[in-house]
Design an enzyme around this catalytic site. Structure first.
Site, PDB file in Angstrom:
ATOM      1  N   ASP A  47       4.622   0.618   6.965  1.00 49.47           N
ATOM      2  CA  ASP A  47       4.622  -0.568   6.275  1.00 49.47           C
ATOM      3  C   ASP A  47       6.266  -0.515   5.643  1.00 49.47           C
ATOM      4  OD1 ASP A  47       3.103  -3.190   4.950  1.00 49.47           O
ATOM      5  OD2 ASP A  47       4.559  -2.230   3.541  1.00 49.47           O
ATOM      6  N   TYR A  52      12.535  -3.688   0.462  1.00 51.60           N
ATOM      7  CA  TYR A  52      12.355  -2.089   0.027  1.00 51.60           C
ATOM      8  C   TYR A  52      13.704  -1.445   0.294  1.00 51.60           C
ATOM      9  CZ  TYR A  52       7.195  -3.094   0.350  1.00 51.60           C
ATOM     10  OH  TYR A  52       5.908  -3.703  -0.046  1.00 51.60           O
ATOM     11  N   LYS A  81       8.641  -7.416   6.346  1.00 46.80           N
ATOM     12  CA  LYS A  81       7.893  -8.765   5.560  1.00 46.80           C
ATOM     13  C   LYS A  81       9.274  -9.604   5.210  1.00 46.80           C
ATOM     14  CE  LYS A  81       4.639  -5.950   2.900  1.00 46.80           C
ATOM     15  NZ  LYS A  81       5.161  -4.612   3.550  1.00 46.80           N
ATOM     16  N   HIS A 112       6.133 -12.226   2.422  1.00 49.34           N
ATOM     17  CA  HIS A 112       6.207 -11.068   1.084  1.00 49.34           C
ATOM     18  C   HIS A 112       5.526 -11.947  -0.111  1.00 49.34           C
ATOM     19  CE1 HIS A 112       8.055  -7.288  -0.184  1.00 49.34           C
ATOM     20  NE2 HIS A 112       6.787  -7.492  -0.786  1.00 49.34           N
TER      21      HIS A 112
END
Length: 316
Positions: A47, A52, A81, A112
């Site tokens: 993931d 990120y 996402k 997200h």
């Protein structure tokens, strides 16, 4: 079907144990090394998200493992996402993600957050002037559906959507979401949302299944809870294994982030733990507390959400 996977409405299977790659330091080499370790240990569900900063590192590690024959692409489930500042053009956002990761497709692409920010906002905590007042979720979802139709991803879904937001989405969706990724652990059990998702064939994927310890916003409340510890002692397991097993027992996938090899192996052995009815009953009685509240998406002027209750539609 194997007990360690769930079948999505699109027909794909998703491994119930996933590895999260959010790294506050955005340490590329550590992420690449950890993903290689995880693949060797047996992880097949990974993931990430644009925000990120780990898409490139994850893609590099996966590409290396595939190239040397350690694993085949079709055996890996990859989620990323759509960040909130890309709601105006999901196709371009996903195309860029695939380029960054060196992949031809994602297995799952998720919205997200149910919030729209102005184009170009690249920080996880937006400034007041960076919000778009119009949520525009219907237009965003049309873009997500086009991503699916174009084969850029094998499934589409959402993250951090309440029951009401799921119902609102289903009212206009031509392609229903396959996944809703939300905070889920023994101290935030999502009973109502899980029921809504189950009734609408939406798989629940739990992030922060241990409460997010190690993150600036996280807590050790889950793994330090006396009841979780006592159940762990009973089964000769760790509190982390109990928390992960609980989530999987509810049919959810659990996305746990650890770059520590020993803990990754410990988490991978979660399938050996069997919780009984008494264990599940004790967990169901625990007082609940949401840890990732999303306060940074609430303000009185520019955000469509003036309170935390509005953001989560009173499911908090």
């Amino acid at each position: 079907m194997r007990s360690d996977v769930a079948r999505l409405r699109c027909g794909k299977t998703i491994p119930l144990l996933g590895m999260g790659t959010y790294c506050p330091q955005k340490d590329r080499e550590s992420t690449i090394s950890a993903v290689h370790q995880a693949i060797k240990i047996g992880y097949r569900h990974f993931d990430t998200a644009k925000i990120y900063g780990s898409e490139e590192a994850l893609g590099t590690a996966l590409g290396q493992a595939i190239a040397c024959g350690t694993v085949q692409r079709e055996d890996i489930f990859v989620t990323s996402k759509l960040w909130s500042s890309d709601h105006h053009d999901p196709i371009s956002a996903l195309t860029q993600t695939l380029k960054t990761m060196g992949l031809e497709y994602l297995d799952s692409y998720l919205v997200h957050w149910p919030i729209k920010l102005k184009p170009g906002v690249s920080e996880p905590i937006p400034k007041e002037e960076e919000f778009e007042k119009d949520l525009g979720i219907e237009e965003t979802w049309q873009g997500m559906e086009r991503c699916f139709e174009m084969g850029l991803c094998r499934s589409i879904g959402v993250s951090n959507f309440s029951s009401k937001k799921i119902f609102d989405l289903l009212d206009f969706a031509s392609v229903s979401p396959s996944v809703n990724q939300v905070e889920m652990h023994p101290l935030w059990r999502q009973s109502k949302l899980r029921k809504v998702c189950e009734e609408n064939r939406i798989h629940v994927s739990g992030y922060s299944p241990l409460g997010g310890p190690g993150n600036c916003w996280g807590s050790t409340a889950v793994i330090e809870h006396p009841v979780i510890k006592s159940i762990a002692l009973k089964h000769n397991a760790t509190p982390a294994q109990v928390a992960l097993r609980w989530g999987m027992s509810k049919g959810a996938s659990v996305v746990v982030k650890s770059f520590n090899g020993a803990r990754m192996r410990e988490n991978k052995r979660v399938s050996e733990i069997k919780l009984d009815d008494q264990d599940l009953s004790l967990i169901d009685q625990l007082e609940e507390r949401k840890i990732m509240r999303g306060d940074f998406l609430v303000n009185q002027t520019t955000s469509p959400y003036k309170s935390i209750q509005q953001l989560w539609d009173d499911e908090i």
